[in-house]
Scaffold this motif. Structure first.
Motif, PDB file in Angstrom:
ATOM      1  N   ILE A  63      -4.112  11.259  -8.995  1.00 19.20           N
ATOM      2  CA  ILE A  63      -3.782  12.385  -9.856  1.00 19.20           C
ATOM      3  C   ILE A  63      -4.732  13.534  -9.574  1.00 19.20           C
ATOM      4  N   ASP A  64      -4.170  14.625  -9.071  1.00 19.50           N
ATOM      5  CA  ASP A  64      -4.929  15.834  -8.782  1.00 19.50           C
ATOM      6  C   ASP A  64      -4.783  16.772  -9.983  1.00 19.50           C
ATOM      7  N   VAL A  65      -5.878  16.989 -10.722  1.00 16.01           N
ATOM      8  CA  VAL A  65      -5.831  17.778 -11.953  1.00 16.01           C
ATOM      9  C   VAL A  65      -5.948  19.264 -11.629  1.00 16.01           C
ATOM     10  N   MET A  66      -4.996  20.044 -12.148  1.00 15.81           N
ATOM     11  CA  MET A  66      -4.984  21.484 -11.924  1.00 15.81           C
ATOM     12  C   MET A  66      -4.980  22.214 -13.263  1.00 15.81           C
ATOM     13  N   THR A  67      -5.832  23.235 -13.355  1.00 17.30           N
ATOM     14  CA  THR A  67      -5.810  24.128 -14.507  1.00 17.30           C
ATOM     15  C   THR A  67      -5.251  25.473 -14.046  1.00 17.30           C
ATOM     16  N   LEU A  68      -4.956  26.347 -15.002  1.00 18.46           N
ATOM     17  CA  LEU A  68      -4.134  27.520 -14.692  1.00 18.46           C
ATOM     18  C   LEU A  68      -4.859  28.853 -14.856  1.00 18.46           C
ATOM     19  N   GLU A  69      -6.190  28.848 -14.789  1.00 13.42           N
ATOM     20  CA  GLU A  69      -6.963  30.077 -15.010  1.00 13.42           C
ATOM     21  C   GLU A  69      -6.607  31.206 -14.049  1.00 13.42           C
ATOM     22  N   THR A 126       0.813  -1.222   0.000  1.00  9.45           N
ATOM     23  CA  THR A 126       0.000   0.000   0.000  1.00  9.45           C
ATOM     24  C   THR A 126       0.841   1.264   0.000  1.00  9.45           C
ATOM     25  N   GLN A 127       2.094   1.172   0.372  1.00  8.09           N
ATOM     26  CA  GLN A 127       2.971   2.336   0.331  1.00  8.09           C
ATOM     27  C   GLN A 127       3.385   2.685  -1.096  1.00  8.09           C
ATOM     28  N   ASP A 128       2.945   1.870  -2.056  1.00  7.61           N
ATOM     29  CA  ASP A 128       3.276   2.125  -3.455  1.00  7.61           C
ATOM     30  C   ASP A 128       2.458   3.264  -4.040  1.00  7.61           C
ATOM     31  N   GLN A 129       1.434   3.713  -3.350  1.00  6.69           N
ATOM     32  CA  GLN A 129       0.583   4.783  -3.875  1.00  6.69           C
ATOM     33  C   GLN A 129       1.362   6.089  -3.921  1.00  6.69           C
ATOM     34  N   VAL A 130       1.215   6.806  -5.031  1.00  2.00           N
ATOM     35  CA  VAL A 130       1.884   8.095  -5.176  1.00  2.00           C
ATOM     36  C   VAL A 130       0.853   9.167  -5.502  1.00  2.00           C
ATOM     37  N   ARG A 131       1.182  10.379  -5.106  1.00  2.01           N
ATOM     38  CA  ARG A 131       0.329  11.544  -5.388  1.00  2.01           C
ATOM     39  C   ARG A 131       0.973  12.344  -6.513  1.00  2.01           C
ATOM     40  N   ILE A 132       0.241  12.478  -7.602  1.00  2.23           N
ATOM     41  CA  ILE A 132       0.742  13.145  -8.795  1.00  2.23           C
ATOM     42  C   ILE A 132      -0.070  14.407  -9.062  1.00  2.23           C
ATOM     43  N   LEU A 133       0.611  15.496  -9.345  1.00  4.15           N
ATOM     44  CA  LEU A 133      -0.060  16.712  -9.763  1.00  4.15           C
ATOM     45  C   LEU A 133      -0.154  16.707 -11.283  1.00  4.15           C
ATOM     46  N   GLY A 134      -1.367  16.733 -11.800  1.00  6.06           N
ATOM     47  CA  GLY A 134      -1.579  16.788 -13.239  1.00  6.06           C
ATOM     48  C   GLY A 134      -1.870  18.223 -13.649  1.00  6.06           C
ATOM     49  N   ILE A 135      -1.000  18.830 -14.439  1.00  7.52           N
ATOM     50  CA  ILE A 135      -1.161  20.221 -14.868  1.00  7.52           C
ATOM     51  C   ILE A 135      -1.588  20.257 -16.324  1.00  7.52           C
ATOM     52  N   SER A 136      -2.707  20.913 -16.589  1.00  6.64           N
ATOM     53  CA  SER A 136      -3.177  21.085 -17.957  1.00  6.64           C
ATOM     54  C   SER A 136      -2.648  22.397 -18.519  1.00  6.64           C
ATOM     55  N   GLY A 137      -2.109  22.334 -19.732  1.00  2.91           N
ATOM     56  CA  GLY A 137      -1.580  23.525 -20.378  1.00  2.91           C
ATOM     57  C   GLY A 137      -2.609  24.279 -21.196  1.00  2.91           C
ATOM     58  N   SER A 138      -3.879  23.952 -21.013  1.00  2.93           N
ATOM     59  CA  SER A 138      -4.935  24.600 -21.793  1.00  2.93           C
ATOM     60  C   SER A 138      -6.008  25.169 -20.879  1.00  2.93           C
ATOM     61  N   LEU A 139      -6.516  26.341 -21.233  1.00  3.44           N
ATOM     62  CA  LEU A 139      -7.577  26.979 -20.450  1.00  3.44           C
ATOM     63  C   LEU A 139      -8.976  26.682 -20.989  1.00  3.44           C
ATOM     64  N   LEU A 141      -6.156  14.233 -18.693  1.00  3.82           N
ATOM     65  CA  LEU A 141      -5.726  14.109 -17.296  1.00  3.82           C
ATOM     66  C   LEU A 141      -6.834  13.535 -16.423  1.00  3.82           C
ATOM     67  N   ARG A 142      -8.064  13.964 -16.658  1.00 10.73           N
ATOM     68  CA  ARG A 142      -9.181  13.450 -15.856  1.00 10.73           C
ATOM     69  C   ARG A 142      -9.441  11.976 -16.134  1.00 10.73           C
ATOM     70  N   THR A 143      -9.303  11.579 -17.389  1.00  6.25           N
ATOM     71  CA  THR A 143      -9.436  10.156 -17.726  1.00  6.25           C
ATOM     72  C   THR A 143      -8.355   9.352 -17.013  1.00  6.25           C
ATOM     73  N   LEU A 144      -7.127   9.848 -17.051  1.00  8.46           N
ATOM     74  CA  LEU A 144      -6.016   9.141 -16.410  1.00  8.46           C
ATOM     75  C   LEU A 144      -6.178   9.092 -14.896  1.00  8.46           C
ATOM     76  N   ALA A 145      -6.735  10.141 -14.311  1.00  9.11           N
ATOM     77  CA  ALA A 145      -6.967  10.150 -12.864  1.00  9.11           C
ATOM     78  C   ALA A 145      -7.897   9.004 -12.474  1.00  9.11           C
ATOM     79  N   ARG A 146      -8.896   8.755 -13.299  1.00 10.32           N
ATOM     80  CA  ARG A 146      -9.821   7.646 -13.012  1.00 10.32           C
ATOM     81  C   ARG A 146      -9.165   6.290 -13.255  1.00 10.32           C
ATOM     82  N   LYS A 147      -8.409   6.178 -14.334  1.00 11.97           N
ATOM     83  CA  LYS A 147      -7.820   4.890 -14.715  1.00 11.97           C
ATOM     84  C   LYS A 147      -6.654   4.490 -13.811  1.00 11.97           C
ATOM     85  N   ALA A 148      -5.906   5.459 -13.318  1.00 13.09           N
ATOM     86  CA  ALA A 148      -4.681   5.163 -12.570  1.00 13.09           C
ATOM     87  C   ALA A 148      -4.915   4.885 -11.090  1.00 13.09           C
TER      88      ALA A 148
END
Length: 195
Positions: free
Chosen positions: A42-48, A6-19, A29-36
């Motif tokens: 995977i925490d998806v962040m946008t840059l608005e 269970t320590q294999d879990q990692v927290r990844i920041l997913g940054i989208s380069g599009s607004l 990124l959202r698809t990958l957050a569900r699949k992974a």
């Protein structure tokens, strides 16, 4: 190197380069957050909310959006950037965010952080030029680029159904790339604990 507990879990920041509201990069990124999940959160962040970089503003207390972005990078085990290609390069909004996170000089929150890249475009080239430009910027910031075959998605607009990335062959390839990111993140975490 295999990780199975269970320590294999990692927290990844997913940054989208599009607004764009219907951004392919954000949707990927959202698809990958569900699949992974659950091995990768995977925490998806946008840059608005990120303001234009201005060195006059680059001091305490500064922008709360910038503080949140930097904190998110620091608290993650690794970063996954998904970007479109604009005019043979990365979008200005993404370069702007990276300029903020590159500060202070030589002390970037990306320093030694494992980073993977996904580029995409409507063209068959899949954003390869944006990917190379992004790699140059990340190297200058001393990020740790995860090696392996580059993930480029050509004709990205043809690979979605109901806002879900649905190219099974492409998804399998991306998941292999994500596993490399996960392993690098775990290796870095282990080395940090050792020190």
């Amino acid at each position: 190197m295999q990780y199975t507990n269970t320590q294999d879990q990692v927290r990844i920041l997913g940054i989208s380069g599009s607004l764009r509201k219907a951004s392919f990069s954000t949707a990927i990124l959202r698809t990958l957050a569900r699949k992974a999940a659950p091995l990768m959160l995977i925490d998806v962040m946008t840059l608005e909310e990120i303001p234009f970089y201005n060195e006059d503003l680059d001091r305490s207390p500064g922008s709360s959006a910038i503080a949140r972005l930097k904190r998110s990078v620091v608290e993650s085990d690794g970063v996954l950037i998904a970007t479109p290609e604009y005019n043979h390069g990365i979008p200005g909004v993404l370069k702007n965010a990276l300029d903020w996170t590159s500060r202070p000089a030589f002390q970037s929150c990306f320093r030694n952080k494992p980073v993977s890249i996904i580029s995409s475009s409507l063209a068959f080239t899949g954003g390869v030029r944006a990917q190379y430009q992004l790699r140059e910027t990340l190297i200058a910031m001393h990020a740790q680029l995860v090696m392996g075959p580059e993930v480029v998605i050509g004709g990205v607009h043809t690979k979605f159904a109901d806002s879900e990335y649905n190219d099974e062959t492409g998804l399998s390839f991306i998941m292999e790339s994500l596993e490399r990111l996960r392993v690098e993140a775990l290796v870095r975490r282990t080395s940090m604990v050792a020190y």
